[in-house]
Scaffold this active site. Structure first.
Site, PDB file in Angstrom:
ATOM      1  N   GLU A 178       0.806  -1.224   0.000  1.00 42.23           N
ATOM      2  CA  GLU A 178       0.000   0.000   0.000  1.00 42.23           C
ATOM      3  C   GLU A 178       0.828   1.257   0.000  1.00 42.23           C
ATOM      4  O   GLU A 178       0.518   2.216  -0.701  1.00 42.23           O
ATOM      5  CB  GLU A 178      -0.920   0.058   1.227  1.00 42.23           C
ATOM      6  CG  GLU A 178      -2.144  -0.820   1.155  1.00 42.23           C
ATOM      7  CD  GLU A 178      -1.806  -2.240   1.473  1.00 42.23           C
ATOM      8  OE1 GLU A 178      -0.666  -2.483   1.890  1.00 42.23           O
ATOM      9  OE2 GLU A 178      -2.663  -3.101   1.298  1.00 42.23           O
ATOM     10  N   HIS A 225     -10.059  -5.113  10.658  1.00 39.57           N
ATOM     11  CA  HIS A 225     -10.740  -4.935   9.387  1.00 39.57           C
ATOM     12  C   HIS A 225     -12.029  -4.156   9.552  1.00 39.57           C
ATOM     13  O   HIS A 225     -12.883  -4.166   8.678  1.00 39.57           O
ATOM     14  CB  HIS A 225     -11.034  -6.299   8.750  1.00 39.57           C
ATOM     15  CG  HIS A 225      -9.793  -7.014   8.343  1.00 39.57           C
ATOM     16  ND1 HIS A 225      -8.954  -7.611   9.239  1.00 39.57           N
ATOM     17  CD2 HIS A 225      -9.234  -7.212   7.126  1.00 39.57           C
ATOM     18  CE1 HIS A 225      -7.929  -8.156   8.600  1.00 39.57           C
ATOM     19  NE2 HIS A 225      -8.082  -7.925   7.317  1.00 39.57           N
TER      20      HIS A 225
END
Lengths: 397, 402
Positions: free
Chosen positions: B137, B206
């Site tokens: 990322e 998450h």
């Protein structure tokens, strides 16, 4: 000052110790030292070392005009950095100031090999690269002193010099963050089929950042025309390279990506390497260049630079490997100019720097309303409030 | 209703006539955005609002907003679409319009996107425009920003917003601040999007709400979509914007179905949406909490309250114009959000309202947010982390006590 760009010319062998051996070299231009385009072939003192690639030849072509250009530009850069040192001590430059003196050969050599359509992105030691890309002394000093006339309108500072029209993408404060940006620029170049390349410069300290390897992986996967240049000045802030990296052969760290180790104090070697790298990147994807260079100042102005290395080491490098002295010796050896001519150039450069500083000192600070401009891009009706939300309000244009 | 909507300037759907004629020129689009007060297409939005009020499905998350005027359904203008498809439609239209638009993210290409937002796009546009990245990322967000500096318009997808924490440096320093530190030389027209929020027992890592972390980065714009209609509109607006925009989607809202217009429309990034006008209390919300609020609104209406519900949509900057007008009318504010209590969007919104509209408030602003805990895995515990409709009802009752 814009560097004079020259077309390449055939090289002639140069010698490690020019002062002595120059007498035995056949001089092709004993009479006419004014012929600017005459081809000189010079051999670098240190050969290139390749990793997964064939290194380019040690013999490099140059012209008197190019060598004189190197001398002038490097002298200008050196003078600018020394002047910045004094300005910092006089508290006209605040915050962080990272000086590039000693490493000028990388900046001028790179410029000689590429065009302004190619892009360069670097970290915070960016003053000289900015000059190389066409920035003026006035813009540089104004930005350092936080004035309106600065290249980033005084809002960036020493670590944020940018010049969009000549493909200079800055100027970044966070170590290593410019490498993914550089790969992104290379991606855009590939996307637009420009046939240009991007040089992403970083230091030996940044060479241990994870994002470098992430970006390198993506660049190699997608065949991006990215050239990663490690300016290895052997010290990452205050830590020597052997204490920070298990493997200080930064040109080999790319593993599957070819690498080249270059003598970064030799402007001609840098030029040759960058030319080689550009051709390679356009055909085969990323390549890593390791420039073996040295900085005389500490990491920044708050670092004396002598706690982690000896003064003897610094003066030793200055005597033996200084890039400006090397070019001076070359020029004198080939009779391109006399010693007093070169001294005149240095005096002239000093005068230019002093004038720019004087002019920058007079230039005004940014207007208070500039605090709120350029946060967002014009035209999207975004309102921005000041610290006092009731009163200081600017409708961002 | 129409007059109220026009007066408040909410739900600015740009007149389609303006848009279609000026499809190719961004300038014209900017102009049409500027004229949004007068030429608002109220008819379409009007119908949707009424529909949203009168039909409440039992399962709030998969609610269908049906129009009351056409119970039969098949002859209505527009087409039914799921939220993720609406995002894809917006994305596709923009990629067709401008060859500089490209998408990069994990599994967006050949796999089609983990939430199917980019399904089949790689087949159509090729590998250079829909790029599968490795799981890195920090670097691919940085690369997106670098590409945006040169003029490309990348859309970076974080498979889950929480993963973008790894790219925080790039988003904060380079994305948000480059326009400023370069003195305006570089614009970063990037869109960073992805699903966030608390899902169904996805676990703490998450289920993060990143809007609270990014909200103080200067230079960024943040929007949160909540319906297929605004998802498509905001996606298109974000792509066309010259500023870096973070588009927050929600994991649980991807399968929402709604009827959206066939014509092209773009929404304004800085405007809030009036979901239900009312008189007694202003409820400000966004993303998934909108549906919890709507569910609570049913109960409240039955109890005799008249809440005004605004989906703030624009998380940075806040649409203080719409919100302010509402506060001036109702004098009571309840903020319902999914962010954490500490340092969340609600906290900033509360501060902004107090600073600007203190004199209009009759009661302290109430803010319902998620608990300051990592989201637990167990279903019952997870339910208690997030604001539930019953709590909203209680809060409104408390707020409206004289």
């Amino acid at each position: 000052m814009a560097l004079k760009r020259l077309t390449s010319s055939p090289s002639f062998p140069s010698l490690p110790n020019l002062l002595f051996k120059s007498l035995s070299t056949p001089r092709s231009f004993s009479s006419a030292s004014t012929e600017d385009e005459k081809i000189l072939t010079i051999e670098t003192s240190v050969p290139f070392t390749g990793h997964k690639c064939d290194p380019p030849s040690r013999t490099i072509d140059t012209t008197p005009k190019e060598l004189m250009g190197f001398f002038h530009d490097m002298a200008l850069m050196r003078r600018m950095e020394i002047a910045a040192d004094s300005l910092y001590k006089a508290k006209l430059i605040r915050g962080f100031c990272h000086l590039y003196d000693g490493q000028e050969a990388v900046a001028v050599g790179m410029e000689a090999a590429i065009t302004k359509k190619d892009s360069i992105i670097t970290a915070y030691r960016d003053h000289c690269i900015y000059l190389g890309r066409g920035g003026t002394l006035l813009e540089a000093f104004s930005e350092l002193m936080g004035r309106r006339a600065g290249c980033s309108k005084g809002k960036g500072g020493s670590m944020h010099f940018y010049k969009k029209e000549s493909g200079f993408y800055g100027g970044h404060g966070i170590v290593g963050a410019q490498i993914p940006l550089g790969c992104g620029i290379a991606f855009a170049q590939k996307y637009s089929k420009d046939e240009t390349v991007t040089f992403a410069l970083y230091g030996d300290g940044a060479a241990n950042q994870g994002q470098l390897f992430e970006a390198l992986n993506i660049a190699a996967l997608w065949d991006l025309p990215a050239i990663l240049v490690c300016e290895n000045n052997h010290y990452g802030m205050g830590t020597a390279e052997w204490r920070a990296a298990k493997s200080p052969s930064y040109y080999k760290r790319g593993d599957y990506v070819p690498g080249l180790k270059v003598d970064g104090m030799d402007a001609l070697a840098v030029k040759q390497a960058c030319k080689f790298a550009k051709e390679h990147a356009l055909k085969n994807g990323p390549i890593i260049l390791e420039m073996d260079t040295y900085r005389y100042h500490g990491h920044s102005m708050s670092d004396p630079g002598s706690t982690y290395r000896t003064r003897d080491e610094i003066s030793g490098v200055r005597q033996e490997r200084d890039p400006i002295e090397r070019v001076r010796k070359l020029i004198l050896a080939h009779d391109l100019a006399t010693a007093s001519d070169l001294k005149d150039i240095e005096k002239e450069v000093r005068k230019q720097v002093d004038e720019a500083i004087a002019q920058a000192k007079e230039s005004p600070m940014p207007d208070p309303s500039e605090l709120f401009t350029n946060v967002y891009v014009k035209g999207y009706g975004v309102e921005s409030f000041g610290a006092d939300r009731k009163e200081v309000r600017a409708v961002l244009p | 209703m129409a007059a109220v909507l026009q007066g408040l300037g909410a739900a600015a759907a740009v007149s389609s006539a303006d848009l279609l004629s000026s499809k190719r020129t961004k300038l014209a689009w900017v102009k049409s955005m500027a004229e949004r007060n007068g030429s608002v297409l109220v008819g379409r939005t009007n119908r949707r609002f009424c529909g949203g009020l009168n039909r409440r499905a039992a399962n709030v998350v998969a609610a269908k907003a049906e129009s009351p005027t056409s119970a039969a359904g098949s002859k209505q203008p527009g087409h039914e679409i799921l939220l993720f498809e609406a995002l894809r439609e917006g994305l596709k239209e923009e990629m067709d319009l401008d060859p500089h638009v490209c998408v990069m993210g994990e599994d967006v290409g050949h796999y089609g996107g983990s939430y199917k937002v980019t399904k089949d796009l790689a087949k159509e546009y090729g590998d250079l425009r829909v790029l599968d990245t490795p799981i890195a990322e920090n670097s691919f967000t940085g690369m997106g920003i670098g590409a945006a500096m040169t003029g490309l318009r990348p859309i970076v997808e974080g498979m889950n917003m929480g993963f973008l924490l790894l790219a925080f440096n790039q988003i904060s320093n380079n994305c948000g601040m480059l326009h400023y530190t370069s003195g305006g030389q570089f614009t970063i027209p990037i869109v960073i999007r992805g699903p966030g929020g608390v899902g169904r027992q996805l676990g703490a890592e998450h289920s993060q709400r990143l809007e609270s972390y990014f909200q103080s980065v200067p230079g960024l714009q943040m929007v949160a979509c909540s319906t297929p209609y605004n998802a498509k509109g905001l996606m298109k607006a974000a792509i066309r914007s010259e500023n870096p925009v973070i588009l927050f989607e929600h994991v649980l809202l991807y399968n929402l179905k709604e009827r959206i217009p066939d014509e092209e429309y773009v929404l304004s990034l800085e405007e809030a949406e009036m979901v239900r006008p009312g008189e007694h209390v202003t409820i400000l919300t966004y993303s998934r909490m909108r549906y919890h609020v709507m569910q609570a609104a049913q109960t409240l209406v039955n109890k005799g309250y008249d809440p005004e519900i605004i989906d703030i949509r624009s998380l940075k900057p806040f649409d203080l114009y719409t919100i302010g007008n509402s506060v001036k009318k109702t004098h009571r504010v309840l903020i319902v959000e999914e962010c954490m209590r500490t340092g969340g969007i609600g906290a900033s919104l509360r501060a902004a309202i107090i600073e600007n509209f203190w004199d209009y408030l009759d009661a302290p602003i109430m803010c319902l947010s998620s608990q300051d805990v990592p989201t637990p895995y167990a279903g019952t515990l997870e339910e208690w982390t997030v604001v539930q409709p019953a709590q909203i009802v209680t809060a409104v009752e408390q707020l409206c006590q004289p």
